[in-house]
Design an enzyme around this catalytic site. Structure first.
Site, PDB file in Angstrom:
ATOM      1  N   HIS A  70      -8.469  17.668 -14.169  1.00 24.26           N
ATOM      2  CA  HIS A  70      -7.145  18.140 -14.601  1.00 24.26           C
ATOM      3  C   HIS A  70      -7.182  18.598 -16.062  1.00 24.26           C
ATOM      4  O   HIS A  70      -7.171  19.779 -16.333  1.00 24.26           O
ATOM      5  CB  HIS A  70      -6.022  17.105 -14.393  1.00 24.26           C
ATOM      6  CG  HIS A  70      -5.915  16.611 -12.988  1.00 24.26           C
ATOM      7  ND1 HIS A  70      -5.693  17.460 -11.929  1.00 24.26           N
ATOM      8  CD2 HIS A  70      -6.011  15.364 -12.440  1.00 24.26           C
ATOM      9  CE1 HIS A  70      -5.653  16.757 -10.809  1.00 24.26           C
ATOM     10  NE2 HIS A  70      -5.857  15.486 -11.093  1.00 24.26           N
ATOM     11  N   ASP A  81      -8.483  18.368  -4.399  1.00 26.69           N
ATOM     12  CA  ASP A  81      -7.759  17.159  -4.804  1.00 26.69           C
ATOM     13  C   ASP A  81      -6.981  16.513  -3.646  1.00 26.69           C
ATOM     14  O   ASP A  81      -7.557  15.800  -2.838  1.00 26.69           O
ATOM     15  CB  ASP A  81      -6.845  17.523  -5.983  1.00 26.69           C
ATOM     16  CG  ASP A  81      -6.257  16.305  -6.689  1.00 26.69           C
ATOM     17  OD1 ASP A  81      -6.473  15.184  -6.232  1.00 26.69           O
ATOM     18  OD2 ASP A  81      -5.575  16.468  -7.709  1.00 26.69           O
TER      19      ASP A  81
END
Lengths: 462, 462
Positions: free
Chosen positions: A266, A317
């Site tokens: 991220h 993810d």
């Protein structure tokens, strides 16, 4: 293993297009093409297999189940409650069924390798299974069934917040002390082969105290791939500032020897010095555009990071989407919306946005996964994908624009054939074992959904 | 026409789920189910066909060709130059070949009706074809071949900017005076049937002077669908302020009787009063999330507009994507990124985001297209889609979450069957004539690409 050869009319690598023969050795790696009487099949557009840098496989089964308002202000944190309720139910067999389905979908989309950020270690009551590696082995088995390359990243998860509080009852499946965690890694490393690499992950700064992080890092072999969730949410940045006196990325750069073996997952919320710091360190950022949008995280500062020379790749993810095309397309689109301009990732040296994006993800793949992939060179693992040259989306496209049309047009993967570690696992757009794996997946999800319904009914009766 | 019946175990309409028999009459509309001995096939998840409110069909062939940096600051306006160079080449036969391929892709994705915002009227030198409606007829022929419902919106395009300048040489194919334009509409209306409605569009405020707009509106039948591009770009807002003393939407609301027959395309840049004004007028906003992201336009203020009770639908516009799923998913995701929260479109009355979004687009479909679609009720046109109940993405989903999983998970359309105006045109995910139409499309694009290359070479030789 059957030898897999292919004559590629246009094979792309980060350093450009070539015509070449792909010749896979018995070790699953690309060999120098030998003189041979055999005449391999010819394919038009061939690319290195893509690396998926961030996966929580079990979340695939709940894709779409958290898209409903549960309160006045839904957020990442309310989503996490739904996810925990789901995670409570999953057995090793469930995990294998879900992960195998997910990995089949990844292969069909063009991913040939996945980094599995794995924290669902123990039985639902928090006690280790008889084999403490049972859940890890379920993931390895799923990857082998599907035929995808795997960097397994067992996750060290010790605390419930920056303040050092213990794990909540819903988090006890995730926990280890450092010694048990290192034993798990040692145990799993015995399974390594051409398709399996064992790395590790720290769940996040909030889940691992500084001393535990230091002790773990001191015990790891130097070349171990190491991943960490970082700076996804502004609340996390605020908490880190309050407790550790620095923003999360700043703290990590100051307290660990961050280098090319690191992948920062991220890294959405960065100041300028952090952008420069990650880029200088050689670490890879795993950007997860579809999940970061689904969770309302925010937009990664891509242009600044590219200007700083930073390395990055993408991950799916939470698997609400499983497609490198959607990740790359919307990574670029997010930047366009932010800046109200077009073609943000490209620059004068590489005007094609598609090529710019693919070069980045191919170039970071080997460092982030710890496996020699990302390029169609002798000695690299034999991972490639063949685009569907007959797709209307690619009609009349040439070397200069086929990558742009692949990434920025249409709604199908356009992937005709996929080879991972020398094994052809997708043919004509279909995975060789997709029906069996999908059927087992459907039965598993039916069972989990039924159990969750029973649970909800039981609770509402109290 | 073969009668098409279906027993829907779960048929969705804006007012909820029901079990019903869909019975198509000879007029292509849903009839009251008659007593019959026949036992129609049963489908699990059935939805009304979706309306695509904004399309420039010819742009489908250049999807992916403008994703490369052409200067220091690429924008909507540099993209438009690429698009013009492409548009210069297209003949009526090309347009039919391209539009038919596009419409096949729309049907496979779940769109059963398209509003074609059509401004490529004349020959490349700007002179009308022998049949001035030749290009319009090419679009009608393409829609009939593919079997999609069509609201044809011939576009009035007269000026090159708010200052009233003449059309540029690249825009002369687009131009009409008011009388010729009204004759074109009269002529085309003779072709209307259950699958074809003729409306009209003003290209934009900058392309039509106020007197011409007033004269055209005065001559139109009251119920004519009327569309206009508006407030897509901030430069357009600034120019309108400078020349007409008001923001574009404000100006339109003050100078035309904007009502439910109007569709405002984009309407990206709105102040609060404009948000309220559109909502009160009953007009529909055609939001085009994938194109607006591709062009870096900006994000529509969805939550405020929903709170005001405004009507809206989606369009695929430039066709870099052709999927209601991608439009709706990223419409919601754009809002999440903007607000750093989740489930923005939903509220307490409809917690499911997917259902909220689908209810909106179904409810606006009849007004925006001028055709009775958007609901599976007796008297509406027989347009429906059947989701693939065996898709792993929809495993164990029920009425409460199947729409969320359709919109927010996976990367395939998940549309198994499509019926438009009573004709089954997609079966098992495949359009009944997709191979022939794709083959003609590929040949057309090859020819266009070759001509553009020759042209580029000729120019660079000058």
């Amino acid at each position: 293993m059957k030898q897999t050869n292919l004559r590629a009319a246009h094979a792309w690598s980060p350093d450009g297009w070539r015509s070449l023969v792909l010749d896979c050795g018995a070790d699953g790696r690309l060999a120098a093409p030998a003189d041979t009487d055999s005449d391999p099949a010819t394919a038009h557009w061939v690319l290195p297999g893509m690396a998926n840098l961030h996966s929580h496989a079990f979340q695939r089964a709940m894709a779409g189940l958290a898209e409903r308002r549960s309160g006045a202000a839904d957020s990442f944190w309310s989503w996490r409650e739904t996810m925990y309720a789901f995670a409570e139910r999953i057995t090793p067999d469930d995990l294998q069924a879900i992960a195998a389905q997910l990995y089949v979908e990844m292969l069909r989309a063009g991913y040939t390798h996945v980094c599995e950020f794995h924290y669902l270690h123990h039985a639902p009551d928090g006690r280790p299974y008889a084999d403490p590696a049972a859940m890890s082995r379920a993931i390895i088995a799923a990857a082998r069934e599907a035929g995808i390359g795997l960097t397994l990243l067992p996750v060290l998860y010790m605390r419930g917040g920056f303040d050092g509080r213990a794990l909540s009852s819903r988090q006890t499946r995730f926990g280890h002390d450092v010694d048990a965690f290192l034993r798990l890694l040692d145990d799993l490393r015995r399974e390594e082969d051409a398709s399996l690499r064992v790395g590790m992950a720290f769940h996040s700064l909030r889940a691992v105290l500084p001393e535990a992080m230091a002790a773990t890092l001191a015990a790891l072999p130097d070349d171990t791939p190491r991943h960490v969730h970082i700076a996804e949410q502004t609340a996390e940045v605020d908490d880190c500032m309050a407790v550790r006196g620095a923003r999360p990325v700043r703290w990590l750069l100051d307290h660990a020897n961050v280098d090319a073996h690191w992948t920062l997952v991220h890294a959405t919320h960065l100041d300028d010095a952090e952008v420069q710091g990650i880029a200088r360190s050689g670490a890879t950022v795993a950007i997860c555009p579809t999940t970061e949008a689904n969770l309302g995280d925010g937009l990664f500062p891509l242009r600044d990071y590219l200007d700083a020379g930073g390395a990055w790749g993408v991950g799916s993810d939470s698997h609400i989407s499983v497609s490198p095309v959607e990740e790359l397309r919307w990574l670029e689109y997010g930047q366009r919306l932010r800046t109200r301009s077009r073609n943000v990732a490209a620059d004068a040296s590489t005007p094609s946005v598609g090529e710019t994006l693919l070069r980045a993800v191919a170039s970071s793949a080997a460092d982030a996964t710890g496996v020699p992939i990302g390029s169609l060179e002798c000695g690299r693992r034999a991972d490639w994908i063949v685009l569907d040259e007959n797709a209307p989306e690619l009609a009349a496209r040439g070397q200069g624009d086929v990558l742009d049309s692949w990434i920025f047009s249409g709604n199908r993967p356009l992937v005709r054939e996929v080879v991972a570690a020398g094994r052809r696992v997708v043919e004509n757009g279909h995975h060789i074992d997709e029906d069996r794996i999908a059927s087992r997946y459907r039965a598993c999800v039916q069972r989990l959904a039924g159990a969750m319904r029973d649970d909800a009914n039981g609770r509402s009766g109290v």
